[in-house]
Design an enzyme around this catalytic site. Sequence first.
Site, PDB file in Angstrom:
ATOM      1  CE  LYS A 242       0.674  -2.255   8.586  1.00 45.09           C
ATOM      2  NZ  LYS A 242       1.988  -1.598   8.482  1.00 45.09           N
TER       3      LYS A 242
ATOM      4  CD  GLU B  55       2.239   0.600   5.841  1.00 46.19           C
ATOM      5  OE1 GLU B  55       1.738  -0.384   6.415  1.00 46.19           O
ATOM      6  OE2 GLU B  55       3.418   0.968   6.012  1.00 46.19           O
TER       7      GLU B  55
END
Length: 137
Positions: free
Chosen positions: A107, A29
């Site tokens: 997110k 990520e």
Amino acid sequence: MVSTKVSRPDRMQLHGMELFGRHGVFEEERKLGQRWIVDLDLQVDLREAGRSDQLEYSINYAEIYNTVKHIVEEESYQLVEAITERIAAVLLETYSLIREATVRVTKPHPPFDIHFRGVTIEMTRVRAEANPTGSEA
């Protein structure tokens, strides 16, 4: 001119700031990065700005955007909670007119094999006012 009183706090809100950041618990990520969405609800006394039509009595929301953009795009955190806390703290430290900051960080695409639109963390932080004893309230 009619005399007025404030019935509830003035607010400046910035909605849907879409930014690209490298945050997350997983190394991939942080390496690849992803899109983040930030919303702000700021309690600010805007009476003088409204009366005078002068930016010096308000907060330039382009500056706020750039402050948030720097945090999301140039810094790196593992947790959405840490990004949210950092944004709130920096806004309160940087802009003395902000009395309270509610920060919502989303997110949109967590790296899980589950189906939902995203995860959002929301925090409200209030400016600590100095008290006569010098201790924190």
